[in-house]
Design an enzyme around this catalytic site. Sequence first.
Site, short mmCIF file in Angstrom:
data_model
loop_
_atom_site.label_atom_id
_atom_site.label_comp_id
_atom_site.label_asym_id
_atom_site.label_seq_id
_atom_site.Cartn_x
_atom_site.Cartn_y
_atom_site.Cartn_z
N HIS A 55 0.84 -1.21 0.00
CA HIS A 55 0.00 0.00 0.00
C HIS A 55 0.87 1.25 0.00
O HIS A 55 1.22 1.79 1.06
CB HIS A 55 -0.92 -0.01 1.23
CG HIS A 55 -2.04 0.96 1.14
ND1 HIS A 55 -3.31 0.68 1.56
CD2 HIS A 55 -2.10 2.23 0.70
CE1 HIS A 55 -4.10 1.72 1.37
NE2 HIS A 55 -3.38 2.68 0.85
N ASN A 89 -5.13 6.03 -6.97
CA ASN A 89 -5.77 7.35 -6.83
C ASN A 89 -4.82 8.47 -7.25
O ASN A 89 -4.66 9.48 -6.57
CB ASN A 89 -6.29 7.58 -5.41
CG ASN A 89 -5.19 7.63 -4.37
OD1 ASN A 89 -4.11 7.06 -4.58
ND2 ASN A 89 -5.41 8.32 -3.27
N GLU A 140 -6.82 0.65 -3.71
CA GLU A 140 -7.81 0.63 -2.69
C GLU A 140 -9.14 1.19 -3.19
O GLU A 140 -9.20 2.25 -3.82
CB GLU A 140 -7.36 1.41 -1.45
CG GLU A 140 -6.96 2.84 -1.73
CD GLU A 140 -6.42 3.56 -0.48
OE1 GLU A 140 -7.11 3.64 0.55
OE2 GLU A 140 -5.27 4.03 -0.59
N HIS A 174 -10.70 0.45 1.31
CA HIS A 174 -10.54 1.50 2.32
C HIS A 174 -11.95 1.81 2.83
O HIS A 174 -12.73 2.48 2.15
CB HIS A 174 -9.91 2.73 1.66
CG HIS A 174 -9.77 3.92 2.57
ND1 HIS A 174 -8.68 4.76 2.53
CD2 HIS A 174 -10.58 4.42 3.54
CE1 HIS A 174 -8.82 5.72 3.43
NE2 HIS A 174 -9.97 5.54 4.05
N HIS A 219 -5.48 -0.75 6.01
CA HIS A 219 -5.24 0.09 7.20
C HIS A 219 -6.33 0.12 8.27
O HIS A 219 -6.93 1.17 8.52
CB HIS A 219 -4.88 1.52 6.79
CG HIS A 219 -5.67 2.10 5.64
ND1 HIS A 219 -7.03 2.14 5.61
CD2 HIS A 219 -5.26 2.67 4.48
CE1 HIS A 219 -7.43 2.70 4.50
NE2 HIS A 219 -6.37 3.03 3.78
N ASP A 282 0.98 2.56 3.72
CA ASP A 282 0.10 3.62 3.19
C ASP A 282 0.92 4.91 2.99
O ASP A 282 0.46 6.01 3.31
CB ASP A 282 -1.11 3.87 4.08
CG ASP A 282 -2.18 4.70 3.39
OD1 ASP A 282 -2.04 5.00 2.19
OD2 ASP A 282 -3.16 5.07 4.06
N HIS A 286 2.67 14.22 1.18
CA HIS A 286 2.23 15.54 0.75
C HIS A 286 3.35 16.50 1.15
O HIS A 286 4.11 16.22 2.08
CB HIS A 286 0.93 15.94 1.43
CG HIS A 286 -0.21 15.01 1.13
ND1 HIS A 286 -0.86 15.00 -0.09
CD2 HIS A 286 -0.80 14.03 1.87
CE1 HIS A 286 -1.81 14.07 -0.07
NE2 HIS A 286 -1.79 13.46 1.10
O1 DOR Z 1 -4.62 9.64 4.35
C1 DOR Z 1 -4.76 9.17 3.23
N1 DOR Z 1 -4.06 9.62 2.18
N2 DOR Z 1 -5.62 8.18 3.06
C2 DOR Z 1 -5.93 7.74 1.83
O2 DOR Z 1 -6.76 6.89 1.74
C3 DOR Z 1 -5.35 8.34 0.63
C4 DOR Z 1 -4.05 8.93 0.94
C5 DOR Z 1 -3.50 9.81 -0.17
O3 DOR Z 1 -3.51 9.38 -1.32
O4 DOR Z 1 -3.03 10.90 0.14
ZN ZN Z 2 -6.41 4.25 2.06
#
Ligand code: DOR
Ligand code: ZN
Length: 420
Positions: A55, A89, A140, A174, A219, A282, A286
Amino acid sequence: MTADLVLRNVTLPTGRRADLTIAGGLVRHVGAPLHADETIDCSRFICLPGAVDMHVHMRGGVQAEKEDWRTGTMSAVAGGVTVVVDQPNTVPPITTPELLRARIHEAEGHAICGFAVNAGVVPDADLVGMWNAGAMAFGEIFTAPSSYSEGLDPEATRGLFACIHALGGLATVHAEEVLDPAPATLSDHDSARSGAGEVRAFRAVSAIAPEGMRLHFCHASTAASVEAARGTVEVTPHHLFLSHEVFEEDDARGRVNPPLRDEQTRRRLWSCWDKIDVIASDHAPHTLREKTLSFQTAPSGIPGVETMLPLLMAAVRKRQVTLVSVMEKTSWRPAAILGIPRAGFEPGDRADFALYPDEVTRIEASRLHAKCGWSPFEGLDAVFPEEVIVRGRRVYSRGDYCETHPAWYPGQGYLSSKDV
Ligand code: DOR
Ligand code: ZN
């Protein structure tokens, strides 16, 4: 035959010491070594099979400011992870075979270790096309909104599950319940996407999943969610090692979906360690700029691919968990769930390894390799690998990157279409 590499004096999970002879990316012989181009003496190391982090969000494309395949996989390798499974995503999301192929192509050009790419699951996605094109798994699948994804409603989820089941695919989900998409603090965030809501969401997904469908819950953030999961269940290092109480209330660096919980809930999650199938990071980087704008609008997600094994290895040193359980949850179980060849200590096993010294250090974000340049785990105890081997090649050695080995792992749809 001259082998590529010999790992001398490896302590096997059984406690026995042996030499592993590696050629063509596989372990060929366990016992007295054959002649090889390169030898590494492992007597002062703990040797683990390379981790499969099922993940990660490697970003790239228009999100390359956050991370890209090069920096994301450099970060993975420096943390003992030799295969990463990318989540769909992205911007735009991976919903067609063309987009999936382009993503694989991007990874082939820049990744330094093994990788796989999942298919995005939204109502108009071409699931069959992506499965045949080599998607590793589906999802997910968001049953609640999160960064760069809307939540699916139960009817849409049911229809998409039926298609995934017919293909024999793995649905990775998720699941959360969301009361407030714009919380003001970390405690608000915890209540807005509560642990109790997560349990309800896990049960609801389990109830609509077709009998016999391969189902994996991403998660789980509480012990109750781990218990509620049907199929297999994953837990992240941040839910095991961090509570929201270690951050200032308005520090969006601790904002992640599902949210960090309180200290008591975090501790309880450790109590169901034996029921957890997979630990996955996960990794969702950012930039600091995005994280410091305002809490309400800051994106959710934290980086973690490089610190996952180091944190777990420090927990092994403290005898909180066993070494073999860490190998199971970070390498063997995820490989088995996904159908990726197993890394390990038997002839025929994939020759991915990470060698850890017997020395605990602390996490310093400035020494990590993810592009975002920060870590929520700053200052925590960790054991980082010194040497990392991918498919029999030394890719990382004491802070230096020596070689790249971007091996693609296609999913079962692609593999069976190639069968004669
Ligand atoms: O906190 C998260 N960030 N949860 C997610 O499901 C997606 C992820 C992201 O892509 O930033
Ligand atoms: Zn997720």
